[in-house]
Design a protein around this motif. Structure first.
Motif, PDB file in Angstrom:
ATOM      1  N   ASP A 424       0.844  -1.193   0.000  1.00 16.92           N
ATOM      2  CA  ASP A 424       0.000   0.000   0.000  1.00 16.92           C
ATOM      3  C   ASP A 424       0.885   1.250   0.000  1.00 16.92           C
ATOM      4  O   ASP A 424       1.035   1.938   1.014  1.00 16.92           O
ATOM      5  N   ASP A 425       1.457   1.553  -1.153  1.00 19.43           N
ATOM      6  CA  ASP A 425       2.378   2.686  -1.267  1.00 19.43           C
ATOM      7  C   ASP A 425       1.696   4.015  -0.967  1.00 19.43           C
ATOM      8  O   ASP A 425       2.297   4.906  -0.342  1.00 19.43           O
ATOM      9  N   ALA A 426       0.459   4.168  -1.404  1.00 23.38           N
ATOM     10  CA  ALA A 426      -0.246   5.438  -1.217  1.00 23.38           C
ATOM     11  C   ALA A 426      -0.379   5.765   0.268  1.00 23.38           C
ATOM     12  O   ALA A 426      -0.126   6.907   0.694  1.00 23.38           O
ATOM     13  N   TRP A 427      -0.780   4.762   1.072  1.00 23.93           N
ATOM     14  CA  TRP A 427      -0.912   4.998   2.513  1.00 23.93           C
ATOM     15  C   TRP A 427       0.453   5.243   3.143  1.00 23.93           C
ATOM     16  O   TRP A 427       0.607   6.123   4.005  1.00 23.93           O
ATOM     17  N   TYR A 428       1.444   4.500   2.705  1.00 25.27           N
ATOM     18  CA  TYR A 428       2.772   4.645   3.282  1.00 25.27           C
ATOM     19  C   TYR A 428       3.319   6.045   3.005  1.00 25.27           C
ATOM     20  O   TYR A 428       3.888   6.685   3.901  1.00 25.27           O
ATOM     21  N   ILE A 429       3.128   6.526   1.804  1.00 27.97           N
ATOM     22  CA  ILE A 429       3.604   7.862   1.455  1.00 27.97           C
ATOM     23  C   ILE A 429       2.869   8.920   2.266  1.00 27.97           C
ATOM     24  O   ILE A 429       3.474   9.859   2.796  1.00 27.97           O
ATOM     25  N   GLU A 430       1.566   8.753   2.382  1.00 28.30           N
ATOM     26  CA  GLU A 430       0.741   9.764   3.035  1.00 28.30           C
ATOM     27  C   GLU A 430       0.877   9.754   4.554  1.00 28.30           C
ATOM     28  O   GLU A 430       0.890  10.814   5.194  1.00 28.30           O
ATOM     29  N   ARG A 431       1.026   8.551   5.146  1.00 26.63           N
ATOM     30  CA  ARG A 431       0.981   8.472   6.607  1.00 26.63           C
ATOM     31  C   ARG A 431       2.097   7.624   7.226  1.00 26.63           C
ATOM     32  O   ARG A 431       2.736   8.030   8.192  1.00 26.63           O
ATOM     33  N   GLY A 432       2.297   6.421   6.695  1.00 21.14           N
ATOM     34  CA  GLY A 432       3.220   5.487   7.343  1.00 21.14           C
ATOM     35  C   GLY A 432       4.643   5.983   7.426  1.00 21.14           C
ATOM     36  O   GLY A 432       5.309   5.833   8.469  1.00 21.14           O
ATOM     37  N   ALA A 433       5.132   6.575   6.360  1.00 21.11           N
ATOM     38  CA  ALA A 433       6.524   7.029   6.336  1.00 21.11           C
ATOM     39  C   ALA A 433       6.794   8.044   7.438  1.00 21.11           C
ATOM     40  O   ALA A 433       7.865   8.030   8.072  1.00 21.11           O
ATOM     41  N   GLU A 434       5.849   8.915   7.689  1.00 18.54           N
ATOM     42  CA  GLU A 434       6.038   9.933   8.720  1.00 18.54           C
ATOM     43  C   GLU A 434       6.184   9.307  10.102  1.00 18.54           C
ATOM     44  O   GLU A 434       6.977   9.774  10.930  1.00 18.54           O
ATOM     45  N   ILE A 435       5.424   8.235  10.352  1.00 22.37           N
ATOM     46  CA  ILE A 435       5.555   7.532  11.633  1.00 22.37           C
ATOM     47  C   ILE A 435       6.954   6.950  11.772  1.00 22.37           C
ATOM     48  O   ILE A 435       7.615   7.093  12.811  1.00 22.37           O
ATOM     49  N   VAL A 436       7.420   6.281  10.733  1.00 19.98           N
ATOM     50  CA  VAL A 436       8.742   5.650  10.788  1.00 19.98           C
ATOM     51  C   VAL A 436       9.836   6.696  10.983  1.00 19.98           C
ATOM     52  O   VAL A 436      10.768   6.518  11.776  1.00 19.98           O
ATOM     53  N   LEU A 437       9.725   7.809  10.284  1.00 20.42           N
ATOM     54  CA  LEU A 437      10.741   8.855  10.384  1.00 20.42           C
ATOM     55  C   LEU A 437      10.730   9.541  11.746  1.00 20.42           C
ATOM     56  O   LEU A 437      11.782   9.809  12.335  1.00 20.42           O
ATOM     57  N   ASP A 438       9.550   9.829  12.257  1.00 20.08           N
ATOM     58  CA  ASP A 438       9.502  10.562  13.524  1.00 20.08           C
ATOM     59  C   ASP A 438       9.849   9.678  14.714  1.00 20.08           C
ATOM     60  O   ASP A 438      10.358  10.177  15.722  1.00 20.08           O
ATOM     61  N   THR A 439       9.577   8.380  14.632  1.00 22.48           N
ATOM     62  CA  THR A 439      10.020   7.482  15.705  1.00 22.48           C
ATOM     63  C   THR A 439      11.534   7.287  15.625  1.00 22.48           C
ATOM     64  O   THR A 439      12.206   7.176  16.658  1.00 22.48           O
ATOM     65  N   ALA A 440      12.077   7.267  14.418  1.00 19.78           N
ATOM     66  CA  ALA A 440      13.537   7.199  14.274  1.00 19.78           C
ATOM     67  C   ALA A 440      14.181   8.446  14.870  1.00 19.78           C
ATOM     68  O   ALA A 440      15.228   8.379  15.535  1.00 19.78           O
ATOM     69  N   LYS A 441      13.543   9.579  14.643  1.00 18.82           N
ATOM     70  CA  LYS A 441      14.041  10.840  15.205  1.00 18.82           C
ATOM     71  C   LYS A 441      14.086  10.768  16.730  1.00 18.82           C
ATOM     72  O   LYS A 441      15.041  11.234  17.365  1.00 18.82           O
ATOM     73  N   PHE A 442      13.061  10.153  17.316  1.00 17.97           N
ATOM     74  CA  PHE A 442      13.055   9.979  18.777  1.00 17.97           C
ATOM     75  C   PHE A 442      14.172   9.034  19.212  1.00 17.97           C
ATOM     76  O   PHE A 442      14.887   9.303  20.186  1.00 17.97           O
ATOM     77  N   CYS A 443      14.327   7.919  18.502  1.00  7.57           N
ATOM     78  CA  CYS A 443      15.364   6.946  18.872  1.00  7.57           C
ATOM     79  C   CYS A 443      16.747   7.581  18.877  1.00  7.57           C
ATOM     80  O   CYS A 443      17.574   7.303  19.757  1.00  7.57           O
ATOM     81  N   ALA A 444      17.013   8.438  17.894  1.00 10.34           N
ATOM     82  CA  ALA A 444      18.313   9.101  17.833  1.00 10.34           C
ATOM     83  C   ALA A 444      18.455  10.135  18.944  1.00 10.34           C
ATOM     84  O   ALA A 444      19.524  10.272  19.555  1.00 10.34           O
ATOM     85  N   SER A 445      17.367  10.853  19.228  1.00  8.95           N
ATOM     86  CA  SER A 445      17.409  11.883  20.257  1.00  8.95           C
ATOM     87  C   SER A 445      17.588  11.286  21.649  1.00  8.95           C
ATOM     88  O   SER A 445      18.316  11.834  22.484  1.00  8.95           O
ATOM     89  N   ARG A 446      16.931  10.154  21.877  1.00  8.71           N
ATOM     90  CA  ARG A 446      16.983   9.514  23.200  1.00  8.71           C
ATOM     91  C   ARG A 446      18.288   8.749  23.421  1.00  8.71           C
ATOM     92  O   ARG A 446      18.677   8.468  24.567  1.00  8.71           O
ATOM     93  N   ALA A 447      19.009   8.413  22.358  1.00  2.00           N
ATOM     94  CA  ALA A 447      20.245   7.639  22.486  1.00  2.00           C
ATOM     95  C   ALA A 447      21.324   8.441  23.220  1.00  2.00           C
ATOM     96  O   ALA A 447      21.449   9.652  23.043  1.00  2.00           O
ATOM     97  N   GLU A 448      22.094   7.744  24.022  1.00  2.00           N
ATOM     98  CA  GLU A 448      23.153   8.376  24.818  1.00  2.00           C
ATOM     99  C   GLU A 448      24.512   7.819  24.398  1.00  2.00           C
ATOM    100  O   GLU A 448      24.659   6.609  24.203  1.00  2.00           O
ATOM    101  N   TRP A 449      25.478   8.683  24.301  1.00  5.63           N
ATOM    102  CA  TRP A 449      26.837   8.245  24.004  1.00  5.63           C
ATOM    103  C   TRP A 449      27.494   7.777  25.300  1.00  5.63           C
ATOM    104  O   TRP A 449      27.628   8.532  26.256  1.00  5.63           O
ATOM    105  N   LEU A 450      27.865   6.511  25.332  1.00  5.42           N
ATOM    106  CA  LEU A 450      28.498   5.920  26.515  1.00  5.42           C
ATOM    107  C   LEU A 450      30.001   5.880  26.257  1.00  5.42           C
ATOM    108  O   LEU A 450      30.532   4.937  25.658  1.00  5.42           O
ATOM    109  N   ALA A 451      30.683   6.920  26.699  1.00  2.00           N
ATOM    110  CA  ALA A 451      32.094   7.109  26.362  1.00  2.00           C
ATOM    111  C   ALA A 451      32.969   5.958  26.832  1.00  2.00           C
ATOM    112  O   ALA A 451      33.923   5.564  26.145  1.00  2.00           O
TER     113      ALA A 451
END
Length: 721
Positions: A424-451
């Motif tokens: 379902d490319d149409a739904w993914y383009i319209e809605r699904g992709a944004e979920i995947v991208l914004d959750t990835a954005k959270f995962c990167a933001s929440r990640a901590e560098w353990l020196a």
């Protein structure tokens, strides 16, 4: 097997049976309580999305007015299973048609005998219509009185959610009740009509909040009296005028047989897409069909603003709140049999992105952090405190809403699974992709560098194994976040090629700069995970140093290890609620070899509290055991999951259906014993491994719009139609 039967009435199992005899149609569900009532019953009808404020639990599905309420008075004595003598009893739920039937031969205290047959269904053909038939066969000459009501005096275990607005009788004789939730302001309208044998008299009782029709019949021995009760229902979530809509759906009803025929046809279409048949094991055959049925009656077919709660719409447990249970355990059934329902459920996550972003922002992070417990708005509704296991006068802190960050990656994973299976490319383009991208954005933001370790990770979290809180670098959390980050990068690259305008929009709106995307790549490449040379993954930092425990030493028991050790004490032991690592390897199957899964399976299986831990664990354990070739052991886990509600294994089925377990049962049969594997490129294969007493397994699934029917045999053969 299609019929779930009860052949005698046992008051001690009352609440359990109320749950498993629940009926519904995806708009609402009604628990299997008796029309006439019974002392201490938990009468409830829940409608998707009808939440109202509640103390401690923040919000809950409001128990709506009781449409079943029907009193039968036999020659002056009220029919009740709490009085008189039960001469015969049987209750059947026909899973094939969604029809519940109860037949009781009863003798009143004064010696009057009659057979009463109650039949009910929530129409799948018309989700705003409810139907109840009452048939009375007297064994005496005298009088029978029927009092049928819309009872607005309902509550949520003592908490009142409804304010009476109005009631009365319409021009065509239908009786209505209007009411509104106290805080959320949702209006509900019920409209009732009685159709059947001619009564001697019919009277409208205008009792406040309980409008009632009273009918009196002449009883003649052996002559049935049949009355059909039809109820239209609608809320202000559906329309600006709920009374008008409810009345409209009631007015189109002609007779019982026509509505029952429509019900049967609608259910036949459903089962054509998702039925599973197990030959040689009647218990398993009924259990998997029961599990599917319970999810089907909770599946929102026409509403993208709701999710399925952890207890579906079948009980007060978890107050109607939705968890990761939907995406990881229930959604696969819908993805591969009813993709339009899966899309509705994922639309709910898209529509609640603003709340997920707000939660992340309030905690100091970017992107979308979904609520651990979610209701109508998607805001966090996890209770902060609950009564302590050992001392109910004390409160224990609930940390999942603060620390269970894997929920965002779970949602993203479900989005990708839906897209992969449906194309379902149409739904993914319209809605699904944004979920995947914004959750990835959270995962990167929440990640901590353990020196000190030279890697990124997540400290102070809770993984799926909730026996251990405040842990660091939970393997499930870390590696699913790693997957989420990579999926985000792949998604953006796909959009650049197939929907460049959408890619440009999301780049700008989500601030996906080149530097940010590079950071995602770096975090994914340098994610912390503790893996031994033999492939054994440590569940979280320090898990191997915890006190080992032989669970067999605590048998026999009736409590979870969490209760036995206590909330804090459980953190000191290797006993786990469910196996995080095996769940991870199941979801990311393409990333792990059989030998890698085997070493983790052998280590974590004996440390898992299978019986009294999470109901989510056994079906996944069954799938992994099948993959390892341990079919006998797989069956033990499967049947434990299959019996969770039917046999009330954990003693809490009265709170509602274990929805995740129900979804897991389907997955255990299809992905486990059926051996179905769907690859990321859309190809698939089956490698059946059936229990030795199964003669045949047939299941069906839909991939990219094509339905396949697979029949598996004990010798490993599979025939595809």
């Amino acid at each position: 097997m299609w019929i779930l039967s009860e052949t005698s009435f046992d008051p001690t199992k009352q609440h359990h049976k109320e749950t498993i005899f629940t009926i519904g149609n995806g708009y609402l569900s009604t628990r299997g309580t008796f029309e006439e009532g019974y002392p201490n019953d938990r009468r409830a009808t829940f409608i998707h999305g009808v939440f109202d404020d509640a103390p401690v639990v923040v919000t809950e599905l409001a128990n709506t007015p009781d449409w079943l309420a029907t009193q039968v008075v036999i020659d002056g004595e009220k029919f009740s299973l709490a009085t008189g003598t039960i001469l015969a009893y049987r209750r059947d739920l026909d899973l094939q048609t969604g029809v519940l039937r109860r037949e009781v031969r009863w003798q009143s205290p004064n010696g009057r005998v009659a057979t009463l047959i109650f039949t009910r269904f929530a129409s799948l053909a018309d989700e705003h219509l409810l139907a109840l038939r009452c048939e009375i066969i007297p064994e005496f000459d005298g009088q029978i009185e029927l009092r049928s009501a819309l009872n607005g005096q309902t509550d949520n275990e003592g908490l009142l959610h409804w304010r009476h607005i109005a009631q009365g009788q319409l021009a065509d004789g239908a009786v209505f009740l209007r009411t509104r939730t106290r805080k959320s302001g949702i209006e509900l309208a019920l409209v009732m009509r009685l159709v059947g044998d001619a009564a001697l008299t019919t009277t409208f009782w205008d009792v406040e909040n309980v409008p009632t029709l009273r009918q009196v019949y002449q009883a003649r021995s052996g002559t049935p009296i049949v009355v059909n009760k039809f109820v239209g229902v609608a809320t202000s979530r559906d329309t600006g005028n709920p009374l008008e809509l409810a009345h409209h759906h009631l007015q189109r009803v002609t007779d019982w047989d026509q509505e029952l025929t429509a019900q049967r046809r609608a259910w036949a279409c459903e089962w054509e897409r998702c039925n599973v048949v197990i030959e040689g094991d009647e218990e398993a055959d009924l259990a998997v069909r029961f599990s599917i049925f319970q999810l089907l009656i909770a599946a929102p077919r026409h509403d993208q603003r709701v999710n399925i709660g952890a207890k579906t719409l079948s009980g007060f447990g978890y107050r109607g709140h939705a968890f990761w249970d939907t995406e990881i355990f229930m959604l696969p059934l819908f993805i591969y049999t009813m993709p339009e329902v899966a899309r509705n459920l994922l639309d709910y996550r898209y529509l609640t992105l603003p709340a997920a972003r707000a939660k992340a922002r309030a905690a100091g992070y970017e992107g979308a952090w979904y609520a651990w417990e979610s209701a109508d708005t998607g805001e966090e509704v996890t209770p902060t405190w609950v009564p302590d296991f050992h001392d109910k006068k004390k409160l224990a802190r609930v940390w999942t809403g603060d620390l269970a960050i894997h929920i965002s990656s779970d949602v993203a994973y479900a989005v990708q699974q839906y897209w992969q299976a449906t194309g379902d490319d149409a739904w993914y383009i319209e809605r699904g992709a944004e979920i995947v991208l914004d959750t990835a954005k959270f995962c990167a933001s929440r990640a901590e560098w353990l020196a000190d370790r030279g890697c990124y990770g997540y400290t102070d979290v809770i993984g799926p194994d909730e026996y251990h809180d405040h842990v660091n670098n939970n393997a499930y959390t870390n590696l699913l976040a790693q997957w989420n980050l990579r999926a985000g990068l792949e998604t953006l690259a796909w959009l650049e090629q197939h929907a460049p305008q959408k890619a440009a929009e999301l780049r700008q709106r989500l601030d996906l700069t080149a530097e940010r995307l590079q950071h995602w790549q770096t975090v994914a490449e340098k994610m912390c995970v503790n893996i031994a040379a033999n492939g054994l993954i440590e569940q979280f930092d320090g898990f191997f140093k915890l006190k080992d425990v032989n669970l067999a030493d605590y048998e026999p028991r009736t409590k979870s290890m969490h209760e036995i050790f206590g909330i804090e004490g459980a953190n000191e032991y290797q006993a786990i609620k469910q196996p995080d690592v095996l769940m991870l390897q199941f979801l990311l199957r393409e990333h792990y070899s059989d030998s890698q899964i085997r070493v983790n399976y052998d280590y974590y299986t004996p440390r898992t509290d299978h019986t009294y831990g999470s109901s989510l664990g056994p079906p996944i354990q069954a799938i992994v055991a099948c993959q390892m070739g341990d079919v006998d052991e797989a069956y033990e886990h499967f049947i434990r999951a299959a019996r969770a509600d039917l046999r009330d294994v954990r003693g809490n089925a009265g709170d509602g259906i274990h929805a995740a377990s129900a979804g897991g049962v389907w997955q255990a049969v299809v992905f486990g014993f059926g051996g179905l594997r769907i690859h990321p490129d859309g190809t698939w294969e089956v490698h059946p491994r059936l229990p030795k007493h199964w003669q045949q397994l047939t299941f069906r699934f839909t991939l990219r719009g094509v339905m396949h029917i697979v029949t598996c045999y004990p010798d490993g053969r599979a025939i595809v139609a």
